[in-house]
Design an enzyme around this catalytic site. Sequence first.
Site, short mmCIF file in Angstrom:
data_model
loop_
_atom_site.label_atom_id
_atom_site.label_comp_id
_atom_site.label_asym_id
_atom_site.label_seq_id
_atom_site.Cartn_x
_atom_site.Cartn_y
_atom_site.Cartn_z
NE ARG A 176 27.80 49.14 30.09
CZ ARG A 176 28.26 50.60 29.99
NH1 ARG A 176 28.59 50.97 28.78
NH2 ARG A 176 28.67 51.38 30.92
CE1 TYR A 180 55.17 12.16 33.34
CE2 TYR A 180 55.39 9.90 34.25
CZ TYR A 180 54.96 11.20 34.46
OH TYR A 180 54.43 11.57 35.61
#
Length: 495
Positions: A19, A377
């Site tokens: 299920r 960065y």
Amino acid sequence: MSANRPAAVVVLAAGEGTRMKSTTPKVLHAICGRSLVGHVVAASRELDPEHLVVVVGHAREQVREHLAAIDPATRTAVQYEQNGTGHAVRTALEELTGDGVTLDGTVVVVCGDTPLLTGETLRRLSETHAADGNAVTVLSAEVPDATGYGRIVRDGASGAVTEIVEHKDASEAQRAIREINSGVFAFDARLLVDALGKVRTDNSQGEEYLTDVLGILRSAGHRVGAAVAADHREILGINNRVQLAEARRLLNARLLEQAMLAGVTVVDPASTWVDVSVTFEQDATVHPGTQLLGSTHVAAGAEVGPQSRLKDTAVGAGASVSFTVADSAEIGPEASVGPYAYLRPGAVLGLKSKAGTFVEMKNSQIGEGTKVPHLSYVGDATIGEYSNIGAASVFVNYDGEAKHHTTVGSHCKTGSDNMFVAPVTIGDGAYTAAGSVITKDVPPGSLAVARGQQRNIEGWVARKRPGSAAAQAASSAHQDGEPGQGSGRKSEGER
């Protein structure tokens, strides 16, 4: 060793869980940073059993591999055919006896899909079992709606359990009972082994039911009792994704409650999610929309959120982290991160340092007081103390084949729009000019300028874009006598 230490805990985890509609075995679905079976194993370990056996079946190699990773001391027993809960327990006991283990004491049986079950509840079950001298003690719970559950039927005088009646077989009077069977039991080991050999399969499923052992032992004159769980939600089993989400919500609420009672401010528990392995110190604050995952730790006085997701990240005392994603990072005391920052594995920020707006860091160490304020960065780098990295800077760490390291010293000031092409070193106290591409080492105390010389070609717009809005604006400026317009001097490009 505790007097109530079980001889063994058996975890039933062999089912497929169709299920769930998933290629992942049901017991390996996770909530709050731990698999369903992982939660059950962790609760079982709190009893300190002599042996812990998990019965596996469907996708057994996956489940075995997972168990070896989370609890290497766990044994597994394979139920090759799922012939019922009684057969599963018998398989576990045969695994032990096959290794020469003689069980003497209590055997606790739990289900592998009940992640809300606590070690404290299992401890009370074991203690009740021993104190009452039961052959078997079932963990029961009082529920608001018992529809579909097996009912616990007790003797009115002694309180002993006389039988467990399934809903479909219960009378109207029995259906009014709200005490239900959880599927968790404590057994006398020797009596269990004997009774399992007497369990029959003459039922609609043709399986060996563990609940039949209760009737067998009671018929033999042994006492059957029950211990009532303090919170009926602990026994909830997971059969589909809806129940998985509900269990996650309940466990998350439990974890946040524990944190708040320990001195943590959680501004909006409804929008805050934490894993079981997350830790806090007093006076930490968590703002709305925040997820704290894995081994994340938030120290005293730190504030995390809003809208942040931290995994395996340490947040130092007094630090501030907002609108941030961090994975395997270390944020130092009183550091500032965000908004909209991304800290990747190996990012280490020192005391009072800063990773500001739209800053990404990876595998880099940032010294005390150093700031990377915005739009940058920083990858594979070491930056010393009290340096400032200008806006829109990029640490160019990858040459297409290998990563290289950049070192920036202490008390450096680098200009905006810099490219640091690794490997390169910027010495202590050095400056770099805005717009520079730094490809060579910069000595301490130097100013590095690595950009082309500016030249202005006057009158270019009027010649190349006649009639444009820009040309009209320039003409108006010339007529108004703005500096630099219509001077009559030829630029370097026109000489």
